[in-house]
Design an enzyme around this catalytic site. Structure first.
Site, PDB file in Angstrom:
ATOM      1  N   THR A  23       0.834  -1.212   0.000  1.00  0.00           N
ATOM      2  CA  THR A  23       0.000   0.000   0.000  1.00  0.00           C
ATOM      3  C   THR A  23       0.866   1.259   0.000  1.00  0.00           C
ATOM      4  OG1 THR A  23      -0.285  -0.311   2.383  1.00  0.00           O
ATOM      5  CG2 THR A  23      -2.140  -0.910   1.005  1.00  0.00           C
ATOM      6  N   PRO A  43      -3.523  -0.235  -3.911  1.00  0.00           N
ATOM      7  CA  PRO A  43      -4.600  -0.417  -2.934  1.00  0.00           C
ATOM      8  C   PRO A  43      -4.946  -1.897  -2.774  1.00  0.00           C
ATOM      9  CG  PRO A  43      -5.487   0.349  -5.025  1.00  0.00           C
ATOM     10  CD  PRO A  43      -4.000   0.259  -5.195  1.00  0.00           C
ATOM     11  N   ASP A  44      -5.381  -2.249  -1.601  1.00  0.00           N
ATOM     12  CA  ASP A  44      -5.865  -3.608  -1.378  1.00  0.00           C
ATOM     13  C   ASP A  44      -7.188  -3.708  -2.147  1.00  0.00           C
ATOM     14  OD1 ASP A  44      -6.803  -6.004  -0.505  1.00  0.00           O
ATOM     15  OD2 ASP A  44      -6.581  -5.571   1.628  1.00  0.00           O
ATOM     16  N   PHE A  45      -7.254  -4.619  -3.105  1.00  0.00           N
ATOM     17  CA  PHE A  45      -8.461  -4.652  -3.932  1.00  0.00           C
ATOM     18  C   PHE A  45      -9.704  -5.040  -3.137  1.00  0.00           C
ATOM     19  CE2 PHE A  45      -6.793  -8.976  -4.514  1.00  0.00           C
ATOM     20  CZ  PHE A  45      -7.909  -9.719  -4.239  1.00  0.00           C
ATOM     21  N   ARG A  46      -9.483  -5.585  -1.956  1.00  0.00           N
ATOM     22  CA  ARG A  46     -10.634  -5.958  -1.123  1.00  0.00           C
ATOM     23  C   ARG A  46     -11.220  -4.754  -0.383  1.00  0.00           C
ATOM     24  NH1 ARG A  46      -6.861  -9.350  -0.061  1.00  0.00           N
ATOM     25  NH2 ARG A  46      -6.954 -11.405  -0.962  1.00  0.00           N
ATOM     26  N   GLN A  89       1.724 -12.696  -0.188  1.00  0.00           N
ATOM     27  CA  GLN A  89       0.381 -12.880  -0.740  1.00  0.00           C
ATOM     28  C   GLN A  89       0.150 -11.889  -1.872  1.00  0.00           C
ATOM     29  OE1 GLN A  89      -1.980 -12.277   2.847  1.00  0.00           O
ATOM     30  NE2 GLN A  89      -1.702 -14.376   3.473  1.00  0.00           N
ATOM     31  N   ASN A  90       1.117 -11.006  -2.096  1.00  0.00           N
ATOM     32  CA  ASN A  90       0.966  -9.987  -3.134  1.00  0.00           C
ATOM     33  C   ASN A  90       1.360 -10.537  -4.497  1.00  0.00           C
ATOM     34  OD1 ASN A  90       0.221  -8.313  -1.072  1.00  0.00           O
ATOM     35  ND2 ASN A  90       2.253  -7.404  -0.840  1.00  0.00           N
ATOM     36  N   ILE A  91       0.814  -9.923  -5.521  1.00  0.00           N
ATOM     37  CA  ILE A  91       1.027 -10.407  -6.889  1.00  0.00           C
ATOM     38  C   ILE A  91       1.711  -9.348  -7.748  1.00  0.00           C
ATOM     39  CG2 ILE A  91      -0.912 -12.030  -6.818  1.00  0.00           C
ATOM     40  CD1 ILE A  91      -2.615  -9.912  -8.245  1.00  0.00           C
ATOM     41  N   ASP A  92       2.299  -8.327  -7.091  1.00  0.00           N
ATOM     42  CA  ASP A  92       2.807  -7.177  -7.837  1.00  0.00           C
ATOM     43  C   ASP A  92       4.274  -7.252  -8.240  1.00  0.00           C
ATOM     44  OD1 ASP A  92       4.195  -6.500  -5.373  1.00  0.00           O
ATOM     45  OD2 ASP A  92       2.292  -5.682  -4.660  1.00  0.00           O
ATOM     46  N   HIS A 140       0.124 -16.285  -4.237  1.00  0.00           N
ATOM     47  CA  HIS A 140      -1.043 -16.012  -5.087  1.00  0.00           C
ATOM     48  C   HIS A 140      -0.680 -15.678  -6.533  1.00  0.00           C
ATOM     49  CE1 HIS A 140      -3.402 -14.986  -1.151  1.00  0.00           C
ATOM     50  NE2 HIS A 140      -3.209 -16.273  -1.321  1.00  0.00           N
ATOM     51  N   CYS A 172      -1.890 -16.791 -31.437  1.00  0.00           N
ATOM     52  CA  CYS A 172      -2.521 -18.029 -31.914  1.00  0.00           C
ATOM     53  C   CYS A 172      -4.036 -17.985 -31.738  1.00  0.00           C
ATOM     54  CB  CYS A 172      -1.933 -19.236 -31.184  1.00  0.00           C
ATOM     55  SG  CYS A 172      -2.619 -19.488 -29.535  1.00  0.00           S
ATOM     56  N   THR A 224      -0.396  -7.746   6.901  1.00  0.00           N
ATOM     57  CA  THR A 224      -1.510  -8.661   6.659  1.00  0.00           C
ATOM     58  C   THR A 224      -2.305  -8.846   7.939  1.00  0.00           C
ATOM     59  OG1 THR A 224      -2.178 -10.901   6.035  1.00  0.00           O
ATOM     60  CG2 THR A 224      -0.015 -10.669   7.049  1.00  0.00           C
ATOM     61  N   ILE A 258       4.843  -0.162   7.849  1.00  0.00           N
ATOM     62  CA  ILE A 258       5.903  -1.159   7.722  1.00  0.00           C
ATOM     63  C   ILE A 258       7.194  -0.616   7.105  1.00  0.00           C
ATOM     64  CG2 ILE A 258       4.932  -2.124   5.583  1.00  0.00           C
ATOM     65  CD1 ILE A 258       5.887  -4.873   6.782  1.00  0.00           C
TER      66      ILE A 258
HETATM   67 ZN    ZN Z   1      -1.078 -18.873 -27.931  1.00  0.00          ZN
END
Ligand code: ZN
Length: 238
Positions: free
Chosen positions: A28, A33-36, A103-106, A121, A152, A190, A231
């Site tokens: 953050t 932003p926390d999407f939740r 847990q972050n995906i960034d 995640h 394709c 978290t 943090i």
């Molecule tokens: Zn493809």
């Protein structure tokens, strides 16, 4: 120096086997932003809660709406690592930190220079064609319109764990291993409400459990040290 920060520094100085477990609060401060979290616009723009939109069923049945939300809420261009990411990378380089479990995906830990990053995640930086398996990057997804399509013709799916989908078993196993062997475990940003990921911390067997989170956690956690400062601020002072 505040007493809690001084204690954190003392614990970190005395350990060379630290593991960090982080959640949305770590990013953050980078402007993600926390999407939740429900912002004012949220209810006007989306007909479903994020947990519904980011589910496997929704992805399959309302793919276009899924990607509309995904682009708007999860693909944020130009974000940079903050002081927390940088400090953790520094501790790894110094041989004190053995890995980051997030847990972050960034992808911000890797952007800061961390090498051992276990992404429970998944990541918005990895995307694969469902037909031929070709890899596509963040920019490809960000620039795409409607449902992203590979050369394709196949649909391109983000390597992000959706609701109803299981976590990657190898990532889980490696995380358990890291936590089980850790001398010190720092949990940051978290509320520990996201299962099964949050259950991982039960594998920790040491006596240096530090919790850095700005609000109180729902779960009763027997932490040895609790820090409620932001943090990035807390970590950059040690
Ligand atoms: Zn493809």
């Amino acid at each position: 120096m505040k007493e809690t920060i001084a204690r954190l520094k003392e614990l970190v100085d005395g350990s060379d086997n630290i593991v960090f477990f982080g959640g949305a609060g770590v990013s953050t401060e980078s402007g993600i932003p926390d999407f939740r979290s429900t912002d004012g616009l949220y209810h006007q723009k989306w007909k479903y809660p994020p947990e519904t939109i980011l589910s496997h069923t929704f992805y399959e049945c309302n793919t276009e709406e899924f990607f509309r939300f995904y682009r708007a809420k999860l693909l944020i261009p130009g974000v940079q690592p903050n002081a927390a990411h940088r400090k953790l990378a520094e501790l790894e380089q110094a041989g004190k930190l053995k890995g980051v479990i997030t847990q972050n995906i960034d992808g911000l830990h890797q952007a800061a220079g961390s090498k051992v990053v276990l992404e429970l995640h998944g990541s918005v930086h990895r995307n694969y064609c469902e037909k031929c398996g070709k890899f596509h990057d963040f920019d490809f997804m960000y620039r795409s319109e409607g449902v992203p399509r590979c050369d394709c013709g196949g649909r391109v799916k983000p390597d992000v764990v959706l609701y109803e989908e299981g976590l990657d078993q190898e990532t889980i196993q490696r995380s358990v291993q890291l936590i089980r062997n850790a001398d010190m475990l720092i949990i940051g940003g978290t509320s520990l409400n996201v299962y099964p990921a949050a259950g991982l911390i039960n594998y920790y067997r040491g006596h240096k459990l530090v919790l850095i989170n700005k609000s109180a956690v729902a779960r009763d956690l027997a932490a040895d040290l609790v820090i409620t400062d932001p943090i990035g601020e807390a970590l950059s002072r040690i």
